[in-house]
Design an enzyme around this catalytic site. Structure first.
Site, mmCIF file in Angstrom:
data_model
loop_
_atom_site.group_PDB
_atom_site.id
_atom_site.type_symbol
_atom_site.label_atom_id
_atom_site.label_comp_id
_atom_site.label_asym_id
_atom_site.label_seq_id
_atom_site.Cartn_x
_atom_site.Cartn_y
_atom_site.Cartn_z
ATOM 1 N N ILE A 263 0.898 -1.164 0.182
ATOM 2 C CA ILE A 263 -0.174 -0.010 -0.052
ATOM 3 C C ILE A 263 0.866 1.274 -0.059
ATOM 4 C CG2 ILE A 263 -1.804 1.207 1.092
ATOM 5 C CD1 ILE A 263 -2.700 -1.568 2.487
ATOM 6 N N HIS A 265 2.052 5.426 -0.096
ATOM 7 C CA HIS A 265 1.706 6.432 0.707
ATOM 8 C C HIS A 265 0.721 7.435 0.003
ATOM 9 C CE1 HIS A 265 2.293 9.879 3.366
ATOM 10 N NE2 HIS A 265 2.597 10.682 2.350
ATOM 11 N N ASP A 308 -1.614 7.179 4.793
ATOM 12 C CA ASP A 308 -0.737 8.000 5.288
ATOM 13 C C ASP A 308 0.381 7.304 6.257
ATOM 14 O OD1 ASP A 308 0.806 10.111 6.659
ATOM 15 O OD2 ASP A 308 -0.912 11.446 6.318
ATOM 16 N N TYR A 309 1.827 7.281 5.786
ATOM 17 C CA TYR A 309 2.682 6.693 6.140
ATOM 18 C C TYR A 309 3.054 7.357 7.626
ATOM 19 C CZ TYR A 309 3.948 3.755 2.345
ATOM 20 O OH TYR A 309 3.766 2.963 1.330
ATOM 21 N N GLY A 310 2.321 8.403 8.173
ATOM 22 C CA GLY A 310 2.731 8.876 9.465
ATOM 23 C C GLY A 310 2.421 10.417 9.367
#
Length: 520
Positions: A263, A265, A308-310
């Site tokens: 998946i 970003h 969203d990776y963070g």
């Protein structure tokens, strides 16, 4: 996560922090670019990137392949992978497909935020238990989880009969993280925290490889072919683990989860809730543990599913871990957004301070220590904790009575507000000197970087460098402006002495001395 001085780094995937902090050294007068590694040993400072901040529209950003071009063969391999991990492709609401950034997962139908899209069973994860059961298990016993997995990746990558053969075929042969940039490319990061963290991690990986080579590889030459298990390959495995592991499967529970890590970003939802969760199996004959992935936003049929990776990660951390930065679809929109600009500032109580022990004691009581890091972002200004810690650091002279044992438990509350004009001027002077020194350390100005972006940059790594260094400078400039404005209003602030007199009823609401009242 900010990085503190003196601790060793532990690989914990997406939960591990980014840029090396800018450290105001012990004389509080200049900015240092020390390369610091590790995780918080103390309370984490306030000032994270807010998940509710104004977001920019971004295309998906890919860590699954080294090229933005995915072939039909890649898609077939991805479909084979789905079957090999015990997941029925026909039953999934998503499927592997070619997307703008390479291979990704697209929705077969309309998806709603929070809906389960994948459940990968534990038997299909690559874990320390997987390594222990492999031919190299006994040789790597006692090594840290990430080292075990790194060596296992290299072992299985060279194994033509590996059960994860399809997965390894889809892993990128080259990574774009700054850890793999050339010296010429790294020169574009002059003055940035990203350069410091990159060089520190490169040094860490090299040192760790030499340790592993002497403890594991050389004593087991029959297992570990030097042409396969070399520094370049070990660094690649380190980069794969940093870019493809997510909480909760990090640290001691570190695991790679094939398919789930495909998946890409993207700005999926405004709240950016975590989309990975561990589902425990039930009963002796019930389902086993599984890593569940939920949609982080609403998606149309045929739309790529992203996550969203963070939300707390600045562009420097994205560049270090994944090799990309988040920017808007247009340069003009990006220059207005500042959504991923971040600068991590580390402050420490000087060891040579005559009141150092008392100050550290007060900091400890309140959840801090001799050193603490603060993540600074545009639009927020310094946090209250940061201002309080600064006041503690420069507390001296007549104000030092607040360090006495009598005030120990209440000291933090007293210095959470301005103590004296001298103390407040001291923190402003120190911060302004630090900001100016930091800004002078960059090779370009803000205006020069803006012009470069506006003109268009074809080289993706150069664009990453420009975006990161521009973001750091914008945060520093804003911080500098905040303390300049604060310095200009010092005469309008109320200090400890005035607050104390007011508490005693000796000052009225307008700041005038109240008359003496004698009771007969």
């Amino acid at each position: 996560m900010a990085l503190l001085h003196g601790s060793s780094p532990l690989l914990c995937g997406h939960s591990l922090g980014g840029g090396v902090p800018g450290r105001w050294p012990r004389d509080m007068s200049t900015m240092s670019r020390s390369s610091l590694l590790g995780g918080h040993g103390r309370r984490e400072a306030a000032g994270r990137l807010s998940s509710s901040r104004r977001r920019v529209t971004v295309s998906s950003l890919n860590v699954s392949t080294s090229s933005v071009e995915a072939t039909n063969s890649d898609i077939k391999e991805a479909e084979t992978l789905v079957g090999s991990i015990g997941v029925a492709l026909d039953n999934l609401p998503v499927k592997p497909a070619r997307v703008q950034s390479g291979i990704g997962l697209i929705s077969k139908r309309e998806l709603w935020r929070g809906e389960e899209i994948l459940a990968v069973p534990r038997k299909s994860w690559i874990t320390v238990a997987t390594v222990k059961e492999s031919p190299i298990g006994s040789a790597v016993e006692g090594q840290r989880p990430w080292v075990c997995l790194a060596l296992f990746l290299l072992w299985e990558r060279s194994n033509l009969n590996s059960p994860w053969k399809s997965y390894f075929k889809l892993l990128p042969a080259e990574l774009n993280s700054t850890l793999f940039w050339s010296d010429e490319e790294l020169a574009e990061l002059q003055g940035t925290q990203l350069l410091g963290s990159t060089l520190s991690f490169k040094e860490f990986v090299e040192t760790e490889f030499e340790r592993v080579r002497s403890e594991v590889l050389v004593p087991n030459m029959a297992l570990f072919d030097p042409s396969v298990f070399n520094l370049e390959a070990f660094s690649w495995a380190f980069g794969i683990l940093r870019s493809r592991t997510f909480p909760p499967l990090t640290g001691e529970d570190l695991a790679l989860v094939p398919l789930a890590d495909f998946i890409n970003h993207g700005a999926a939802a405004s709240d950016a809730r975590p989309s990975w969760e561990l589902r425990k199996g039930t009963g002796f004959f019930g389902s086993q543990d599984a890593l569940v992935v939920r949609a982080q936003g609403d998606f149309r049929a045929g739309q790529e599913v992203v996550m969203d990776y963070g939300a707390e990660k600045g562009n420097g951390q994205l560049a270090l871990e994944y090799g990309f930065v988040e920017s808007a679809e247009s340069t003009a929109a990006f220059l207005q957004s500042q959504s991923r600009d971040c600068f991590t500032l580390t402050l420490e109580i000087p060891e040579g301070d005559r009141f150092a022990d008392d100050k550290v004691d007060i900091a400890d009581i309140n959840g801090f220590g001799a050193s603490v890091s603060f993540d600074l972002v545009c639009g927020q200004g310094p946090s209250e904790d940061m201002l309080t810690y600064l006041r503690l650091m420069v507390l001296d002279g007549p104000d030092a009575f607040l360090l006495e044992a009598l005030f120990r438990d209440a000291a933090w509350g007293h210095i959470s507000l301005p103590v004296s004009r001298e103390n407040e001027e001291g923190i402003c002077t120190a911060m302004l000197d630090g900001c100016r020194a930091a800004l002078e350390g960059y090779g370009t100005s803000v205006d020069e970087d803006v012009r470069l972006l506006a003109a268009g940059i074809d080289d993706p790594r150069l664009k990453v460098a420009v975006v990161v260094r521009l973001g750091e400078k914008r945060v520093l400039q804003e911080l500098q402006g905040w303390f300049e404005a604060h310095l200009a209003r010092l005469d309008k602030l109320e200090y400890y002495a005035e607050r104390r007199l007011r508490d005693l009823g000796l000052l009225d609401d307008k700041g005038f001395m109240t008359p003496w009242v004698f009771n007969e």
